[in-house]
Design a protein around this motif. Structure first.
Motif, short mmCIF file in Angstrom:
data_model
loop_
_atom_site.label_atom_id
_atom_site.label_comp_id
_atom_site.label_asym_id
_atom_site.label_seq_id
_atom_site.Cartn_x
_atom_site.Cartn_y
_atom_site.Cartn_z
N ARG A 128 0.82 -1.22 0.00
CA ARG A 128 0.00 0.00 0.00
C ARG A 128 0.85 1.26 0.00
NH1 ARG A 128 -5.72 -0.81 2.44
NH2 ARG A 128 -5.89 -3.02 1.98
N GLN A 129 1.98 1.16 0.66
CA GLN A 129 2.79 2.37 0.80
C GLN A 129 3.28 2.87 -0.57
OE1 GLN A 129 5.96 1.85 3.63
NE2 GLN A 129 6.68 3.95 3.22
N CYS A 165 1.93 2.35 -3.33
CA CYS A 165 0.79 2.68 -4.19
C CYS A 165 -0.01 3.87 -3.65
CB CYS A 165 -0.16 1.49 -4.30
SG CYS A 165 0.58 0.07 -5.05
N ALA A 166 0.45 4.46 -2.55
CA ALA A 166 -0.38 5.45 -1.86
C ALA A 166 -0.80 6.61 -2.75
CB ALA A 166 0.36 5.97 -0.63
#
Ligand code: MLC
Ligand code: AMP
Length: 529
Positions: free
Chosen positions: A294-295, A297-298
Motif C-alpha cells: 500500500r505504501q 501505491c499510496a
C-alpha cells in the motif's frame, strides 16, 4: 444497477457516437492526430513532458522540436503523406519522437516488435512496402539487405541511447514543422496482427480512429490535472503506443518512461506516478515482489490491465496488497479500446466492463440474433474507433465485417446482469502469452518445415506467469528420432522468442476426430500438468 437490454445498450452507444461527432466538429480544422494532441499540450511548453530514471528530461517544447526535425528529415528524403515508415527499434524517447514525426508528416507508421526475426521482417517489409525503414544499429546487418531487396529507398538506424544515423541525419533540419493536414479517414498507422492462416494482416488505423479513442478514454478514465503516467510497456503495440502514450499526451500529463518492464524499477517509480498500465503478467510479477504494498501505491489513482485476461486471483491479491482494484479493459489492434470497467463505479473481477461511449458492441449467436444477459455469443463492434480494414486484403476485410458494418472480433463473451461484458473465450485458434498474440497455424507451418517433422499441433497451456504458454506436440516422420531441444533451438532463429514453444512433446500421432481434425482440446487436457 441492472441494465435495460443489450439492444438498448447498442442504441445508447449510437447516440453517444453521434454526440461525439458533433463535439469533434467544433475542434480544429486539421484532423491529424498530432494536431489534436498538440491542441491539448499545456500552455507552458517548458514543463516536463517525459523523464527517464537515467535522468533525461524532455519538455513539451523539446518534443515539438525533436518531432519537427525528424518530420523535416522525412520530407527531405522525399517521403510524401501516405508513405509507410517501418520501425523496429528499442524503446527510447527518440523512438517516440519518430512516431510523432511520422504523424506530423502524414506518414503511415508501422511499428514492429523487437523480437521479430528475419523471416518475419521480410514479410512485413515486403507486404507494407515502406519507403523508410528504421532499425536498431545491431539489426542493420540483416535488416538492410531485406529492405534493399524489397526496394526500400532509405534505411536508417536508431539506437536506445540516441545513437544511430537517424538523429544525425535529422540534426541539421529545422525544428519547426507545419503538421500536415489529414482527414479523419486518412491512415496514421498499420499494426500487423498474426493471422489465422499463418499470414499476418496489417490493421489500418486512421487519425480519426486514434483521436476518437484517445478522447473517449481521457474522459472515461477520469484523466485529470496532475496525473503522471508510469510507462513500462513496449511501444510497438496498441497498448503501449496508443492507449498509454495518447492517454498521457492528450491529458498533457508527464510520462515516466521506463525502457523495459522491471518490477523493482516500477515499484521504485510508483510513488511519483498516478497512473500505470500493464498486461496481466506485469501484475503477477509486481505481486511477486515483497516490496509491492500500500505504501508504494499510496499516490496512485489508477492501475489499468488489458491485452489478456486478468485472473480473478490476481485481481483479488492485488486489492489485498495495494488497497485498490485494478481497472480491466478490453480491446484489440483493429479497434483500439472497446470496453472498460468504470473509473468511479464498481470494478468487477472477471469482467472487462461496459462498452465505451460511442462503441456499439453486440453479442450475437450463430444466427446473428442478439444474446440475452448471461448467454454466450460472438462479440461484434462498430464505432469511430474501428479500423479501416486490412492492408491490401479487401476480401479478408469484407469477410470480417457484417452487412451492417459491425466488425467480428473473434472473441466470445456475454453481458452479465449489470451490463458488464465477460470474455469467455475465442472462436479462433489464438494463444495470448504475456499479452502477445500467437496464432498456432503460423508456428505449426514453421515446425512442419523442419527436417524430420511429419506434422505438429501448437496449443496454449495455462501458465501462472504468462497466462498461457506456447507448447507444441510434434509427430516425427517414420524412422526419424526428433530431439525437442534441437527443434526449439532451430525455431529460435526463425520466429520471435515469445512464439517459440516453451515445451515440445514428441508423439507417434495426433488425436483426430471422425472428420480428421486434430483434437486440440484432448492435447490441452493431456498436457495441462
Ligand atoms: C518475453 N518472453 C516471452 C514473453 N515475453 N515468452 C512468452 N510470452 C511473452 N509475452 C521470453 C523471451 O522470448 C525470452 O525468452 C524471455 O522471455 C526473456 O525475454 P525478455 O524480453 O527479458 O522478457 P520479459 O521482460 O520478461 O517480458 C515479459 C513482459 C513482455 C511481460 C514484460 O512480454 C511484455 O512487455 N509484454 C507486453 C505485451 C504487450 O504490450 N501487449 C499489448 C498488445 S496490444 P528466452 O527463452 O530467450 O529467455 C493488445 C490490444 C490490447 O493486445 O487490448 O491491449
Ligand atoms: P491484439 O490482436 O494483439 O490486439 O489482441 C487483441 C485480443 O486480445 C482481443 O481480441 C482479445 O482476445 C484479447 N484481449 C484484450 N484485452 C483483453 C482482456 N482484458 N481480457 C481478455 N482478452 C483480452
Amino acid at each position: 444497477m441492472r441494465n435495460s437490454s443489450p439492444a438498448k445498450c447498442v442504441r445508447r452507444a449510437r447516440f453517444e457516437h453521434y454526440c461525439e461527432r458533433q463535439d469533434m466538429k467544433t475542434k480544429t480544422g486539421n484532423d491529424n492526430l498530432f494536431a489534436v494532441l498538440e491542441g491539448r499540450f499545456p500552455r507552458s511548453l517548458d514543463t516536463c513532458c517525459l523523464e527517464t530514471p537515467e535522468g533525461l528530461n524532455y519538455t513539451w517544447r523539446d518534443l515539438l522540436r525533436a518531432s519537427a526535425r525528424l518530420a523535416n528529415l522525412t520530407k527531405a528524403l522525399g517521403l510524401r503523406p501516405g508513405a509507410r515508415v517501418a520501425v523496429q527499434v528499442e524503446k527510447s524517447p527518440e523512438a517516440l519522437m519518430l512516431y510523432l514525426a511520422s504523424l506530423r508528416a502524414g506518414l503511415i507508421f508501422l511499428p514492429l516488435n523487437t523480437a521479430y526475426q528475419a523471416g518475419e521482417i521480410d514479410y512485413f517489409i515486403g507486404d507494407a512496402k515502406p519507403e523508410l525503414v528504421v532499425c536498431s544499429p545491431e539489426r542493420l546487418s540483416w535488416v538492410e539487405p531485406i529492405a534493399r531487396r524489397h526496394g526500400v529507398r532509405h534505411v536508417h538506424t536508431l539506437g536506445a541511447n540516441r545513437d544511430g544515423t537517424l538523429l544525425a541525419a535529422g540534426a541539421p533540419h529545422a525544428d519547426e514543422f507545419r503538421t500536415v493536414s489529414r482527414r479523419p479517414d486518412d491512415l496514421a498507422a498499420i499494426l500487423y496482427t498474426s493471422g489465422t492462416t499463418g499470414r499476418s494482416k496489417g490493421a489500418m488505423l486512421s487519425h480519426g480512429n486514434l483521436a476518437s479513442n484517445a478522447r473517449t478514454l481521457q474522459r472515461y478514465w477520469g484523466w485529470c490535472r496532475g496525473d503522471v503516467l508510469l510507462h513500462a510497456l513496449p511501444i510497438f503495440h496498441v497498448h503501449g503506443l496508443f492507449v498509454a502514450v495518447h492517454g498521457a499526451l492528450y491529458n498533457a500529463s508527464k510520462m515516466i518512461w521506463l525502457a523495459r518492464f522491471d518490477p523493482a524499477a516500477v515499484i521504485g517509480q510508483l510513488p511519483r506516478a498516478t497512473v500505470f498500465m500493464g498486461v496481466p503478467t506485469m501484475y503477477v510479477r509486481l505481486l511477486d515482489e515483497p516490496g509491492f504494498d500500500r505504501q508504494c501505491c499510496a499516490g496512485m489513482r489508477l492501475f489499468i490491465s488489458g491485452s489478456a485476461p486478468l485472473r480473478t486471483e490476481t485481481f483479488e491479491e492485488f486489492e489485498r496488497r495495494a488497497g485498490m482494484r485494478i481497472l480491466e479493459r478490453y480491446g484489440m489492434s483493429e479497434t483500439i479500446m472497446l470496453t472498460s470497467n468504470p473509473c468511479a463505479g464498481e470494478r468487477i473481477a472477471g469482467t472487462v466492463g461496459k462498452p465505451l461511449p460511442g462503441v456499439e458492441l453486440r453479442i450475437v449467436d450463430d444466427s446473428g440474433t442478439a444474446c440475452g444477459f448471461g448467454e454466450n455469443g460472438v462479440i461484434q463492434v462498430r464505432g469511430p474507433n474501428v479500423f479501416r480494414g486490412y492492408w491490401r486484403m479487401p476480401a479478408k476485410t469484407r469477410s470480417e465485417f457484417t452487412a451492417d458494418g459491425f466488425f467480428r472480433t473473434g472473441d466470445v463473451g456475454q453481458f452479465d446482469a449489470n451490463g458488464y461484458v465477460r470474455i469467455v473465450g475465442r472462436n479462433r485458434d489464438l494463444i495470448i502469452t504475456g499479452g502477445y498474440n500467437v496464432y498456432p497455424k503460423e508456428i505449426e507451418t514453421i515446425i512442419d518445415e523442419l527436417p524430420g517433422v511429419l506434422e505438429s499441433a501448437v496449443i496454449g497451456l495455462s501458465d501462472r506467469d504468462f497466462g498461457e504458454a506456447v507448447a507444441a506436440v510434434v509427430v516425427p516422420r517414420t524412422g526419424v528420432t526428433l530431439d525437442a531441444q534441437a527443434l526449439i533451438a532451430s525455431l529460435r532463429s526463425r520466429i520471435a522468442g515469445y512464439k517459440v514453444p516453451r515445451r515440445i512433446f514428441i508423439v507417434p500421432e495426433l488425436p483426430r476426430n471422425a472428420m480428421g481434425k486434430v483434437q486440440k482440446n484432448i492435447l490441452r487436457d493431456s498436457y495441462a500438468q
